[in-house]
Design a protein around this motif. Sequence first.
Motif, PDB file in Angstrom:
ATOM      1  N   LEU A  28      16.001  17.739  39.326  1.00  0.00           N
ATOM      2  CA  LEU A  28      15.182  18.882  38.644  1.00  0.00           C
ATOM      3  C   LEU A  28      15.226  20.094  39.286  1.00  0.00           C
ATOM      4  N   GLN A  78       0.830  14.838  33.460  1.00  0.00           N
ATOM      5  CA  GLN A  78       0.174  14.591  34.806  1.00  0.00           C
ATOM      6  C   GLN A  78      -1.360  13.728  34.565  1.00  0.00           C
ATOM      7  N   PRO A 127       6.953  12.222  43.657  1.00  0.00           N
ATOM      8  CA  PRO A 127       7.128  13.516  43.212  1.00  0.00           C
ATOM      9  C   PRO A 127       8.162  14.350  44.395  1.00  0.00           C
ATOM     10  N   HIS A 163       9.465  19.799  41.645  1.00  0.00           N
ATOM     11  CA  HIS A 163       8.104  19.561  41.074  1.00  0.00           C
ATOM     12  C   HIS A 163       7.022  20.235  41.659  1.00  0.00           C
ATOM     13  N   TYR A 212       7.689  22.556  35.844  1.00  0.00           N
ATOM     14  CA  TYR A 212       8.568  21.765  36.528  1.00  0.00           C
ATOM     15  C   TYR A 212       7.870  20.373  36.854  1.00  0.00           C
ATOM     16  N   PHE A 213       8.368  19.319  36.105  1.00  0.00           N
ATOM     17  CA  PHE A 213       7.768  18.226  36.281  1.00  0.00           C
ATOM     18  C   PHE A 213       8.601  17.021  36.634  1.00  0.00           C
ATOM     19  N   ALA A 214       8.493  16.219  37.632  1.00  0.00           N
ATOM     20  CA  ALA A 214       9.418  15.124  38.134  1.00  0.00           C
ATOM     21  C   ALA A 214       9.323  14.123  37.179  1.00  0.00           C
TER      22      ALA A 214
END
Length: 463
Positions: free
Chosen positions: A294, A317, A334, A340, A346-348
């Motif tokens: 990521l 989330q 995460p 993240h 920015y999202f795992a």
Amino acid sequence: MPTQKTISPIDGSVYVERTLAEPQEVETALVKAVAAQKEWRKISLDEREAICRKAVEYFLNNADEIGLELTWQMGRPIRYTANEIRKGFQERANYMISIASKALADVEVEEISGFKRFIRRDPLGVVFVVAPWNYPYLTSVNSVIPAIMAGNAVILKHAQQTPLCAERYAAAFEYAGLPDGVFQYLHLSHDQVAQVIVDSRIDYVAFTGSVEGGHAVQKAINERFIIGGLELGGKDPAYVRSDANLADAVENLVDGSFFNSGQSCCGIERIYVHKDVYDQFIAEFAALTKTYTLGDPTNSETTLGPMVRTSAAEFAQKQVEEAVAQGAEALIDPKLFPAHQSGTPYFAPQVLVNVNHNMDVMTEETFAPVVGIMPVESDEEAIKLMNDSQYGLTASIWTTDIDAALAIGEQVETGTWFMNRCDYLDPALAWTGVKNSGRGCTLSTVGYEALTRPKSFHLKIKA
């Protein structure tokens, strides 16, 4: 004058700013489209084909530059964006061009002495295409190219996040020598979109987007006696049988869940695995998920870019947190993904187990790199769970038994049924959905039917 701004998910900067069309610009576009279509419909199919193929050539010649624009507009990693043009866009455009003569041919009926009878497929007139940001070229090409091939004029309104895509179409058709007015684009607000739909000069609406957006489009369409194609949301399931090739299933389902940060209407959002192979599947699925990188999507090493906006990441989330509070277990920490960060796009990726259909994450569209996985004891249980959804866009089965795949597919409520693949549109097949996934279809010879109207010729040749 009102403007729209494209905020890049990469760094939060304003990447594109465009002025919304003034009422006179909209009026001018409609007038030009009607006039241009009357002449365009007279152009031979061979000439239409030559122009459309040259437009595709423009896209291929500029694929890298277009890919970079796309990365900045919506966040998909640069290692993938040019392939939207080189693979999917080219495949769909060229296929729909190649079948046009067959799809648009007169429909012959049985002969009767003294009569000539046939059905002709007339173009509708002006087609209004409203396209989304997540696959901005793949979704729009499904309607734009066949509409023009069928003899229609097209007005394209692209998403606020991806306005350069509309401008690229204009450049491509100018390069190809398409007569002025046959293709145009407009940057519009939601209210302006509704106003265009109710205008008597629009003959068909092709919309791709959310269920909420689909309701708004349908409401506007209902003011008139026209129809629209609606490609809406999905909560697409996969079923892994005990006889599946697990390595293949894991590899493809991880990709189907997380490619494009899960922002795909036909991405995998829920998986049902036979109890006999569940533990092994979960272990391998989580391990492969942890190999993603990521980060900055302009970096060629990045395999998972930011989501389109912070609010989308926050929605995902929230679904994860609610599921965990209800007893789900999140398998991915995460912290394994340093990029993240809360309050950013920015999202795992996340894999949830111990889930059930009382949780929104298994029933409501997530549109994020999040997937829930449940064990099942039988084909019958898998079918019941796959059908327990307001959506029905695609569904897949992973098995070595084609007879079982066909038998189960007959019972699953979906527009496309896959065996041992997912998250793909075959242009030779009708792209369609059931339930809240939409109405109508694009692609294949069937896709041309919505872009034409039948006109019957009944000619008595002997008095």
